[in-house]
Design an enzyme around this catalytic site. Structure first.
Site, PDB file in Angstrom:
ATOM      1  CE1 TYR A 136      -2.873  -3.347   0.630  1.00 14.16           C
ATOM      2  CE2 TYR A 136      -4.431  -1.533   1.531  1.00 14.16           C
ATOM      3  CZ  TYR A 136      -4.312  -2.958   1.039  1.00 14.16           C
ATOM      4  OH  TYR A 136      -5.242  -3.880   0.787  1.00 14.16           O
ATOM      5  CE  LYS A 186       1.628 -18.424  -0.562  1.00 11.00           C
ATOM      6  NZ  LYS A 186       0.906 -19.560  -0.237  1.00 11.00           N
ATOM      7  CG  ASP A 218      -2.108 -20.342   0.656  1.00  7.44           C
ATOM      8  OD1 ASP A 218      -1.705 -20.153   1.904  1.00  7.44           O
ATOM      9  OD2 ASP A 218      -1.574 -20.979   0.000  1.00  7.44           O
ATOM     10  CG  ASP A 242      -7.766  -4.598   2.950  1.00  7.52           C
ATOM     11  OD1 ASP A 242      -8.947  -4.482   3.465  1.00  7.52           O
ATOM     12  OD2 ASP A 242      -7.505  -3.608   2.052  1.00  7.52           O
ATOM     13  CG  ASP A 246     -13.240  -6.830   3.797  1.00  8.06           C
ATOM     14  OD1 ASP A 246     -13.057  -6.166   4.909  1.00  8.06           O
ATOM     15  OD2 ASP A 246     -13.235  -6.054   2.602  1.00  8.06           O
TER      16      ASP A 246
END
Length: 347
Positions: A136, A186, A218, A242, A246
């Site tokens: 970001y 990851k 994942d 992020d 959600d």
């Protein structure tokens, strides 16, 4: 106690209005609000999504109650002028690096979850998301390859100080809950994640009372759907946090229920619902204000030192839901203001 009220775009003004009503009903001595433009509303008024006056109001406030930003009419603007840059700019300017996103299922809303009731009923977790780094805020741009093809790039990076800072937040949050911290990365693919994991492991020696585990992002997404009850606190980077937060919102039934706090090292924070501006329903009185009301409760607890008042709001929200109060996203028909009325009545 000075609150910067930044309603923003879309449904932002409607939902922050209900949160303000709840805060005012508590009659807290010395609590004052100072409202300012932000996002697309600010761009349309003064030509920038985060005007200097708004940033000054945010700087001198004890806490910030934020609505939402996002306006389809601004989508074609240069990136630095788009509404979303306002929230990124506030996080960076105020060093709001630690994002807390709780997710739990209210007893009366188990059936609203996309998961089976016996799975959903066990959800009670906290996602601690880093906010000041990752792709970001990394170098980004467009370039042309030697063959003439267009290529976009975004650089992901964290330094060890940034990881250590957010890892402390995660460990401390776990100490205050059930003592379990899952670090999501990851590391099998990304060097950034390998550094993240190394630093978190090093820091774990300072928190012997916290059980640390690691999970690839994942797999974490899969486990949030398969067995969310296994999680207590999740700490992760900006991009992964992020997405996972959600996902957690739909596990509990609606994105309209999830509050968040973005804190600096001293506890000053920006408080906002995790949903967006929902321009398709803006101004129609259909938005669920509960995430914003619960964000106000987090503001009282974490930045203003008023845990009893925060508890009162949270109990009132639960009582309203247990009494059958539902907006459209929860399968009901109450308007935004009517849901606010239900919380006020329970309060």
């Amino acid at each position: 106690m000075r609150i910067a009220l930044l309603p923003g775009d879309g449904i932002g003004p409607e939902i922050t209005r209900e949160a303000q009503r709840v805060l005012e009903a508590l009659a807290i001595p010395g609590l004052v609000f100072e409202e300012a433009l932000v996002g697309g509303a600010a761009y349309k008024a003064v030509g920038h999504p985060l005007p200097p006056e708004t940033l000054n109001i945010a700087r001198r406030a004890d806490a910030i109650l934020f609505g939402s930003v996002g306006d389809p009419e601004c989508d074609a603007l240069d990136r630095h002028l788009r509404p979303e840059q306002a929230i990124l700019g506030l996080r960076k300017a105020l060093t709001l690096f630690s994002n807390l996103r709780p997710a739990r299922v209210y007893p009366g809303l188990v059936d609203a979850s996309a998961l089976r009731p016996e799975v959903a009923s066990r959800i009670d977790l906290l996602i601690v998301r880093e906010l000041n780094g990752d792709v970001y805020f990394g170098e980004k741009g467009m370039r042309t390859t030697p063959t003439g093809a267009r290529e976009g790039y975004d650089i992901m990076s964290y330094n060890e100080d940034e990881v250590r800072r957010i890892a402390h937040s995660g460990f401390r949050a776990a100490q205050a809950r059930r003592g379990k911290l899952c670090s999501v990365d990851k590391a099998n693919v990304l060097e950034t994640s390998q550094l993240w994991r190394d630093v978190v492991v090093e820091l774990s020696a300072e928190y012997p009372d916290v059980t640390l585990s690691h999970m690839y992002v994942d797999n974490a997404a899969m486990q949030l759907v398969r067995d969310p009850g296994q999680f207590d606190v999740i700490v992760t980077g900006n991009l992964f946090g992020d997405i996972l937060s959600d996902l957690a919102s739909m596990c509990v039934g609606s994105i309209g229920l999830l509050a968040s706090a973005s804190l600096d090292a001293q506890g000053k924070g920006l408080y906002e619902p995790i949903h967006g501006s929902a321009p398709d329903i803006a101004g129609q009185g259909k938005a669920n204000p509960l995430a914003t009301i619960l964000s106000a409760a987090m503001m009282l607890r974490f930045s203003l030192g008023l845990p009893d008042e925060a508890d009162r709001i949270e109990r009132a929200v639960e009582a309203a839901l247990n009494g059958g109060a539902r907006t459209a996203d929860l399968g009901g028909s109450l308007s935004t203001a009517a849901m606010g009325d239900a919380v006020l009545a329970a309060l």
